[in-house]
Structure formats: C-alpha cells, structure tokens
Design a protein around this motif. Sequence first.
Motif, PDB file in Angstrom:
ATOM      1  N   MET A 161      -0.445 -68.947 -82.931  1.00 46.10           N
ATOM      2  CA  MET A 161      -0.811 -67.537 -83.844  1.00 46.10           C
ATOM      3  C   MET A 161       0.694 -66.349 -82.984  1.00 46.10           C
ATOM      4  O   MET A 161       1.106 -66.427 -83.514  1.00 46.10           O
ATOM      5  N   ASN A 162       0.577 -66.518 -81.730  1.00 44.87           N
ATOM      6  CA  ASN A 162       1.872 -65.917 -80.776  1.00 44.87           C
ATOM      7  C   ASN A 162       2.629 -65.839 -81.602  1.00 44.87           C
ATOM      8  O   ASN A 162       3.977 -65.086 -81.891  1.00 44.87           O
ATOM      9  N   GLU A 163       3.498 -67.536 -81.937  1.00 47.99           N
ATOM     10  CA  GLU A 163       4.842 -68.032 -82.328  1.00 47.99           C
ATOM     11  C   GLU A 163       4.546 -67.601 -83.902  1.00 47.99           C
ATOM     12  O   GLU A 163       5.736 -66.765 -84.246  1.00 47.99           O
ATOM     13  N   LEU A 164       3.659 -67.298 -84.486  1.00 47.12           N
ATOM     14  CA  LEU A 164       3.618 -66.389 -85.386  1.00 47.12           C
ATOM     15  C   LEU A 164       3.941 -65.258 -85.560  1.00 47.12           C
ATOM     16  O   LEU A 164       3.838 -64.847 -86.611  1.00 47.12           O
ATOM     17  N   HIS A 165       2.827 -63.934 -84.349  1.00 47.64           N
ATOM     18  CA  HIS A 165       3.185 -62.875 -85.249  1.00 47.64           C
ATOM     19  C   HIS A 165       4.494 -62.398 -84.642  1.00 47.64           C
ATOM     20  O   HIS A 165       4.980 -61.734 -84.844  1.00 47.64           O
ATOM     21  N   ASP A 166       4.969 -63.179 -83.465  1.00 47.36           N
ATOM     22  CA  ASP A 166       6.632 -63.148 -83.056  1.00 47.36           C
ATOM     23  C   ASP A 166       7.547 -63.094 -84.165  1.00 47.36           C
ATOM     24  O   ASP A 166       8.589 -62.447 -83.755  1.00 47.36           O
ATOM     25  N   TRP A 167       7.197 -63.812 -84.732  1.00 49.38           N
ATOM     26  CA  TRP A 167       7.753 -64.020 -86.509  1.00 49.38           C
ATOM     27  C   TRP A 167       7.599 -62.845 -87.108  1.00 49.38           C
ATOM     28  O   TRP A 167       8.834 -62.547 -88.028  1.00 49.38           O
ATOM     29  N   LEU A 168       6.583 -62.668 -87.029  1.00 50.22           N
ATOM     30  CA  LEU A 168       6.621 -62.049 -88.455  1.00 50.22           C
ATOM     31  C   LEU A 168       6.623 -60.310 -87.856  1.00 50.22           C
ATOM     32  O   LEU A 168       7.689 -59.229 -88.601  1.00 50.22           O
ATOM     33  N   ILE A 169       6.642 -60.158 -86.768  1.00 46.66           N
ATOM     34  CA  ILE A 169       7.480 -58.361 -85.676  1.00 46.66           C
ATOM     35  C   ILE A 169       9.478 -58.457 -85.988  1.00 46.66           C
ATOM     36  O   ILE A 169       9.844 -58.217 -86.805  1.00 46.66           O
ATOM     37  N   GLU A 170       9.339 -60.413 -86.008  1.00 44.53           N
ATOM     38  CA  GLU A 170      10.977 -60.128 -86.140  1.00 44.53           C
ATOM     39  C   GLU A 170      11.387 -59.817 -88.207  1.00 44.53           C
ATOM     40  O   GLU A 170      12.133 -59.203 -87.820  1.00 44.53           O
TER      41      GLU A 170
END
Length: 318
Positions: A161-170
């Motif tokens: 989920m942290n990886e997904l959140h970072d990707w969404l922010i990017e």
Amino acid sequence: IAAMVSPLIALMKSRIVSGSILGVDDTSIRMQDPSIPGKMRTARFWLYRGREDHPYNVFDFTESRGRDGPAGFLRDFYGHAVVDAYGVHAGVYLGAQDRIFAACCNCHARRKFVEAKPNDPVAAAQAMAMYRGLYDVEDRAKEASAEERLELRRRESVSLMNELHDWLIEKSSDPRVLPKSSLGKAVRYALNQWEELSVFLDDGAIPFDNNETENELRSLTIGRQNWLFVGSHRGGEVAAAMYSVVSSAARHNLDVWAYVDDCLRQLASGSTDYENLLPDVWRASHPESIRVYRDAEKKSRRLTTQQRRVRRREARVA
C-alpha cells in the motif's frame, strides 16, 4: 405476505446492525410516478449485508439516494460500513459523528485503473500489478482468522500500500497525466479515499473490498431486466422484503422454496418463534433442504481462483 415476514426481517436487521462491520451497496430502479400516469421516477434499492457472525442480507427501498434511508437503517449501528466513495463524500453512511466509519472498497479503486487502460495502458498495468499483489495476500488470508489475517496484512500489505501510495503521488504531480483523463480520474479517486481504502490494514475483520455485497445485489439487478420497474412505493417495500427473505436463504445454500414455504406456513399459523426461522438456524434443523452442491461449487471456484493466483505468483518469481 410481506407484512407477515416483516418481524423476521426486523430480527435479521437487528442482528446485522448489532455487528461492528457490514457491507452496503445500492442500485437504481424505476418507479411509476403516482402523480403523472405513465411517467417513471428513479428510486433505489439498498442492500445491507452482515458479516459471518450475522449472515443475513436485508434490502431496503427508498425514493432517493439521500442520507435519510441509510441514516434510518443504521440508526443503531456502531462500527465500519464497507462502501464506495459516494458514501464517504456525500455523507450517506457517516451521519453520526464518531459512530459510523467508512471502509472503502478497493475493488472500486482498482476498477478505475481497468477503465484507464485504453488511455494509458502502461500506467494502468502498473497500478493493477500492485493491486494484484494485494489480492494475492488476501487470497492467502482467505481462510485465516482475523488476527492471522491482520498479521499477514501488516507483514506484506502495508509495504504494498505504501508503494501504491507513492506511485499515486508521483502520477498526481506528473504533467503528462491530465486531471480529466481516465488515468487522472483513477489516481484522484484513490487519493481522495486513501484513508478509507487503508482501513483494512488496522483490522483483520474488515474486508479488502465490498465484492461480496455487490455479488449479493446482482440477483436483484438481473431480476430487474425482467420485471423492469416497481409500481409504487409500497411495491418497492414489498419487493425489498421478499428479496431479503429469498437472498438470505440463497446465501445459506438452502432450497429457497422449501425455506419460504415453511416460513410462511409457520407465520400464517401464528408462530412468533422468529429465532428458529432465521436462515442459518433453520438450515441447522433442516439438513435435507441444503443444496450441498452449492457448497461444493463455491469451494471449487475458490480453489480454482487460488490455483490460478499461485501459478501467477510462481511465474512472477521465475
């Protein structure tokens, strides 16, 4: 008949709202407008699905998608309602401060990226791959206890989920991702509901998505293609009552006609033993009316899905 089964439905409803987690979904339906002959209005059917500790499906009918219907039904509920984004931002399920909390459906968020594939197949595939990893975790935790599932989620899903959140922010700050594009809308949808989408990480009993509720609602949406509309508000209430009885019986893989027939005969004779008419209780005392092949079909489908995901995980590793 709807009036006769109403105490039984009231008991199922009281059990559902006494739990700490339930699923909610709704669908539109056409209703004849009593003020203008031949004209139709848009009304709603709502499904409130209890978890396995209170395994009943109760339908409700309202003439709008406003807050009043869910607020009335959930008046005595305290806990998490698994919902879509509409429930969060329109406040439909959150009418009580510090009493009802939203847990958003991750399948809804994933579906937005499926819709974005024609717009940006590479980015959509990246998001779907991360969701695939999350669903793999949920698949392995399917038969686990809530405590075991929470431990597995904390060990593996938190980092995903942290990886997904970072990707969404990017992606949200990428000028090539237009806000009104299907990918831009998918990213914004996920970020706007991120806190509610992440609730499952803190409670192993909260489902990752609301698919079970959506699947239960499908019986009504399929039937709607045949009966098309309800003739009045009272007609909608009657339909909701009968769908509650039939859907709850089907959920327990009962011979629906045998269950409904026995319920109506007992209620018509004046019985008030509603506890023994609950579908899970009735099932225990009527093993001859259990459609055992339904249990086998569910296990077979679940095993097929698990095997497919195992093969997919092995292929990724290879």
